[in-house]
Design an enzyme around this catalytic site. Structure first.
Site, PDB file in Angstrom:
ATOM      1  N   ASP A   8      10.969  54.766  -6.474  1.00  0.00           N
ATOM      2  CA  ASP A   8      10.161  53.508  -6.301  1.00  0.00           C
ATOM      3  C   ASP A   8      11.124  52.492  -5.640  1.00  0.00           C
ATOM      4  OD1 ASP A   8      11.780  52.875  -8.475  1.00  0.00           O
ATOM      5  OD2 ASP A   8      10.009  53.285  -9.700  1.00  0.00           O
TER       6      ASP A   8
ATOM      7  N   ARG B 266      11.963  46.956  -4.338  1.00  0.00           N
ATOM      8  CA  ARG B 266      11.314  47.988  -5.269  1.00  0.00           C
ATOM      9  C   ARG B 266       9.795  48.006  -5.192  1.00  0.00           C
ATOM     10  NH1 ARG B 266       8.807  49.776  -8.958  1.00  0.00           N
ATOM     11  NH2 ARG B 266       9.221  50.071 -11.142  1.00  0.00           N
TER      12      ARG B 266
ATOM     13  N   ASP C 293       5.761  52.721 -10.999  1.00  0.00           N
ATOM     14  CA  ASP C 293       6.734  52.913 -11.573  1.00  0.00           C
ATOM     15  C   ASP C 293       7.082  54.529 -11.473  1.00  0.00           C
ATOM     16  OD1 ASP C 293       9.287  52.736 -13.141  1.00  0.00           O
ATOM     17  OD2 ASP C 293       8.343  53.171 -15.116  1.00  0.00           O
ATOM     18  N   THR C 294       8.018  55.085 -11.094  1.00  0.00           N
ATOM     19  CA  THR C 294       8.248  56.364 -11.146  1.00  0.00           C
ATOM     20  C   THR C 294       9.388  56.800 -12.076  1.00  0.00           C
ATOM     21  OG1 THR C 294      10.169  56.268  -9.413  1.00  0.00           O
ATOM     22  CG2 THR C 294       7.938  56.485  -8.708  1.00  0.00           C
TER      23      THR C 294
ATOM     24  N   GLU D 254      12.794  57.901 -13.804  1.00  0.00           N
ATOM     25  CA  GLU D 254      14.158  57.566 -13.379  1.00  0.00           C
ATOM     26  C   GLU D 254      14.981  58.715 -13.404  1.00  0.00           C
ATOM     27  OE1 GLU D 254      15.092  54.444 -12.960  1.00  0.00           O
ATOM     28  OE2 GLU D 254      13.062  53.830 -13.424  1.00  0.00           O
TER      29      GLU D 254
ATOM     30  N   ARG E   5      15.112  41.378  -7.901  1.00  0.00           N
ATOM     31  CA  ARG E   5      14.877  42.566  -6.978  1.00  0.00           C
ATOM     32  C   ARG E   5      13.758  42.086  -5.855  1.00  0.00           C
ATOM     33  NH1 ARG E   5      13.586  47.380 -11.133  1.00  0.00           N
ATOM     34  NH2 ARG E   5      12.117  45.746 -11.923  1.00  0.00           N
TER      35      ARG E   5
END
Length: 188
Positions: A56, A77, A82-83, A85, A128
């Site tokens: 992501d 971002r 949300d992928t 980690e 970000r």
């Protein structure tokens, strides 16, 4: 909807656990063309993909005027997703993290043209840069990762331009048992 709060999933909350509104900003909703997909928006800025950090997060270099500075590598971002980690030194590599990163690399190959669209806020509370990204073939990358079950919806308040579309893609992936929804036992 699920959001991460202090490393945990929290139903009905955003990044800091506050309740989330249920719909997108109606004045900015996009309509898909016949045959599905979402055409690259006319307000998207042309960029070149420099590299993919993880599922992501990508680094882009703007080649046309817009929200991102020209000819500067900008870490972006991907908004509303949300992928798992893979790069956090304090965490083990999460289920399907490497697969999510590989999918993003295939969707956004190094050196390819892409387009980035921003929302109400350009940066999150961590500084970000936030954006939605379309690849050279017009594929909405954020949505494609959710639809494939390689990302969850994550609402970055107040950026909700494509939130309804993301939630729909997540519901379809969950119903079909794609990726995170069947392969990862800790997926909420």
């Amino acid at each position: 909807m699920l959001a991460l709060v202090g490393g945990c999933a929290s139903p009905g909350g955003d990044l800091v656990g506050r309740p989330v509104t249920t719909g997108p900003n109606p004045s900015s909703a996009s309509t898909p063309p016949p045959g599905g997909g979402l055409r690259r928006p006319t307000d998207a800025q042309r960029v070149v993909v420099r590299w993919v950090t993880d599922g992501d997060t990508v680094t882009l270099r703007a080649v046309r005027r817009g929200a991102l500075p020209l000819q500067v590598d900008t870490h972006v971002r991907l908004l509303e997703i949300d992928t798992p980690e893979s790069k956090d030194p304090d965490l083990p590599v999460q289920c399907l993290a490497l697969r999510a990163t590989a999918a993003t690399e295939r969707l956004l190959p190094r050196g390819s043209t892409a387009w980035v669209q921003t929302d109400r806020e350009l940066h999150d509370r961590y500084g970000r840069t936030l954006g939605y990204v379309w690849n050279a073939h017009g594929v909405f990358v954020n949505e494609a990762l959710v639809r494939r079950g390689l990302a969850r919806v994550l609402f970055f308040r107040p950026n909700d331009r494509h939130l309804a579309r993301m939630r729909s893609a997540e519901a379809a992936a969950r119903a079909a048992g794609r990726g995170l929804w069947t392969r990862c036992p800790s997926t909420p």
